[in-house]
Design a protein around this motif. Sequence first.
Motif, short mmCIF file in Angstrom:
data_model
loop_
_atom_site.label_atom_id
_atom_site.label_comp_id
_atom_site.label_asym_id
_atom_site.label_seq_id
_atom_site.Cartn_x
_atom_site.Cartn_y
_atom_site.Cartn_z
N ASP A 1 28.09 37.41 46.40
CA ASP A 1 27.33 37.31 45.15
C ASP A 1 27.20 35.85 44.69
O ASP A 1 26.18 35.47 44.11
CB ASP A 1 28.04 38.14 44.07
CG ASP A 1 27.28 38.13 42.76
OD1 ASP A 1 26.16 38.66 42.75
OD2 ASP A 1 27.79 37.57 41.77
N ARG B 1 33.72 41.86 36.51
CA ARG B 1 32.72 42.20 37.54
C ARG B 1 33.01 43.53 38.22
O ARG B 1 32.63 43.73 39.38
CB ARG B 1 32.69 41.07 38.58
CG ARG B 1 32.38 39.72 37.96
CD ARG B 1 32.85 38.57 38.82
NE ARG B 1 32.19 38.47 40.09
CZ ARG B 1 30.98 37.95 40.28
NH1 ARG B 1 30.29 37.50 39.25
NH2 ARG B 1 30.47 37.87 41.48
N GLN C 1 37.08 37.87 37.87
CA GLN C 1 36.90 39.15 38.57
C GLN C 1 37.00 40.34 37.62
O GLN C 1 36.32 41.34 37.83
CB GLN C 1 37.95 39.28 39.69
CG GLN C 1 37.66 38.31 40.83
CD GLN C 1 38.48 38.57 42.06
OE1 GLN C 1 39.65 38.93 41.95
NE2 GLN C 1 37.91 38.37 43.24
N ASP D 1 32.49 39.03 45.83
CA ASP D 1 32.24 37.82 45.03
C ASP D 1 31.69 36.68 45.87
O ASP D 1 30.80 35.95 45.45
CB ASP D 1 33.53 37.36 44.35
CG ASP D 1 33.91 38.28 43.21
OD1 ASP D 1 33.02 38.96 42.67
OD2 ASP D 1 35.10 38.32 42.86
N LEU E 1 30.24 45.53 40.13
CA LEU E 1 29.85 45.04 41.47
C LEU E 1 30.74 45.65 42.54
O LEU E 1 30.29 46.04 43.61
CB LEU E 1 30.01 43.52 41.53
CG LEU E 1 28.94 42.64 40.92
CD1 LEU E 1 29.32 41.16 41.09
CD2 LEU E 1 27.60 42.89 41.62
#
Length: 295
Positions: A187, A80, A77, A184, A83
């Motif tokens: 995604d 990311r 994480q 997540d 995002l």
Amino acid sequence: MPYVDRYAPSPTSDLHLGNLRTALAGWLLARHAGGSWLMRVEDLDADRVRAAPGAERRNLTDLASLGLTWDGDVVRQSERLDLYRDAVASLPTYECFCTRREIAETSSAPHDGYRAYPGTCRTLTAAQREERRATRPPAIRVDSGGASYTVEDIHAGRVTGLVDDFVLVRGDGAFAYNLAVVVDDIDMGVTHITRGDDLLSSAPRQAWLTGKLGGTPATYAHIGLVVNGEGRRLAKRDGAVTLADLPHLSPADVLAQLSGSLGLGPCRTTEEALAAMPGDQRFFSGSVWADGLLR
Ligand code: GLU
């Protein structure tokens, strides 16, 4: 129908038997369905990750030693953040300046350990926000409009929960678990979520946010926790509960205990446990006592 589940350890401590039991359950459900099992390291809480050096490596080594193999690369994480930023920007939100204490004073009693936010800061004027910003950095909350949402759990059935204006970005700037997990899962194409049943009450909030962000909510399998002598969730202070604490047990011994606790019998390999899975996938998913597990 694709079947994609993930295991999402927080590398803030070593995995204990309860974590490993949930991982085994998720792996079995995914492999039995011919699906994928992905690995996502939930390392957004930088302070707690730093306080547990090497935990990620030990988490992954422990899972692999039991034969719980994942598909593709490990997703982290902390890599990311863009995002999460984009997701927050696409949602109706407002700044919240409330302290924990203020929330405790103005909200109703906690439900499953969670206090629904009463929306205090939703109606602040621009001038009031300006003034509060000088005293403390705001958290960002989603404006949920007081929704309620129903999820499907293969064991618990349909579970409905209220969706409050939960936190997306904490006051210290860190993206909140409830946001990151949803971004997540969308995604990564997750269709099924197996995890500990301490998170069942978060599922309606997360599934609701999934819909808001254009995703399709997953089907859940919440697995009972391994509990200590007082019936509470296992913790490090309960003694020998991680693989490192149990050098007298081989991975096959541990797997036999864990698969036994899921009602599949004492299987010494993941292949054996897979062969013991019932056709309807409804194995025993209740809580178990750590004492019984280690005998
Ligand atoms: N990282 C969370 C935990 O370790 C799991 C989150 C999830 O599976 O949704 O409890």
